[in-house]
Design an enzyme around this catalytic site. Sequence first.
Site, PDB file in Angstrom:
ATOM      1  N   SER A 119       0.990  -1.088   0.189  1.00 24.16           N
ATOM      2  CA  SER A 119      -0.318  -0.403   0.171  1.00 24.16           C
ATOM      3  C   SER A 119       0.568   1.691  -0.080  1.00 24.16           C
ATOM      4  CB  SER A 119      -1.236  -0.349   0.985  1.00 24.16           C
ATOM      5  OG  SER A 119      -1.881  -1.246   1.030  1.00 24.16           O
ATOM      6  N   HIS A 140      -0.280  -1.929  -6.606  1.00 27.22           N
ATOM      7  CA  HIS A 140      -1.311  -1.765  -5.375  1.00 27.22           C
ATOM      8  C   HIS A 140      -2.556  -1.815  -6.150  1.00 27.22           C
ATOM      9  CE1 HIS A 140      -2.798   1.292  -2.782  1.00 27.22           C
ATOM     10  NE2 HIS A 140      -2.966   0.270  -2.001  1.00 27.22           N
ATOM     11  N   GLU A 152      -2.780   0.539  -8.993  1.00 27.01           N
ATOM     12  CA  GLU A 152      -1.820   1.522  -9.463  1.00 27.01           C
ATOM     13  C   GLU A 152      -0.487   0.160  -9.839  1.00 27.01           C
ATOM     14  OE1 GLU A 152      -1.923   4.949  -6.673  1.00 27.01           O
ATOM     15  OE2 GLU A 152      -2.682   3.199  -5.094  1.00 27.01           O
ATOM     16  N   ASN A 191      -2.822   6.067  -1.571  1.00 26.56           N
ATOM     17  CA  ASN A 191      -2.619   6.614  -0.805  1.00 26.56           C
ATOM     18  C   ASN A 191      -1.558   8.531  -0.286  1.00 26.56           C
ATOM     19  OD1 ASN A 191      -3.909   4.443   1.296  1.00 26.56           O
ATOM     20  ND2 ASN A 191      -1.999   3.374   0.257  1.00 26.56           N
TER      21      ASN A 191
END
Length: 308
Positions: A119, A140, A152, A191
């Site tokens: 993450s 991700h 991602e 994130n």
Amino acid sequence: MMVRKKQQMAVVGAGLMGHGIALTLAKAGQYVAITDPVKEARDTVSERISTSMAAMGDDEDKITKTLKMIEIFATTESAVRNADAVFEAAPEKLELKQAIFAEIEAHAPETCILASNTSVMPITQIMSGLRLKNRAIGTHWWNPPHMIPLVEVIKTEWTDPETAQTMYDLLKDAGKTPVMVEKDVPGFIGNRLQHALWREAVSLVENGICDAEAVDTVIKSSFGRRLAVLGPLENADLVGTDLTLDIHENVLHDLEAHKGPSTYLKTLVDAGKLGMKSGEGFRKWAEGEADEVRQRVATHLKNLEKTL
């Protein structure tokens, strides 16, 4: 590398993320080998995949066809032996991920793409010990991976552009919405954006501006409603970059800019207020409410997929 319709995928880790990744790839017609060092995770992965697919509205025929595309292995060596791509889905511990990839590289074909599902951890750190770094990449997936479209795809300084494009195409063929992350930074794109919002949300509560329920209500009842169809930069262009500049000149100087985690957040953790699993975090939670929240999110995601 050419993307074939059916390839041999391998997933190392059969937990929450791993079972969803395997489900997605197999449902899209890819052969999947999955393994986990924990026997219970291996023994229950088929049942958990079936449950997840049923929650998505898949019928028994689709579930059966998907499970036939998945084979469970007891060791990483046996799972990755014939893989075209390996997805690591282990806990967020750097040394553990590095050890897993050392084992994968020792047994997977040299043409195999090696992908880490992390993450926030830089892919460069995870893959630093590999011999053939040009085939290493980050993917991700978002939780739950079988319901959130985005993946991602993160390049490192060593990643072969053809490897990155092959992974991008593979994910797109599997029904995902991939985006290419050209520079390997902690948190990638999603994130970094999400936790910038969370930092300000915590700060609002910490500084007595409002309570946690007010923060959640404001987001869910205002700009959160349009985020699925209108991204922040689309919105900036919609209202005008001149207006956006005016707003930033008046508010950015007052936003939370502390470099480390919030003192208030640390206090909650130190006090054992760990959120829904302990009954209290930023808010108080009754027994069973966590399951209700998860069900609400799953229902929303399923309904959203039908409308978009």
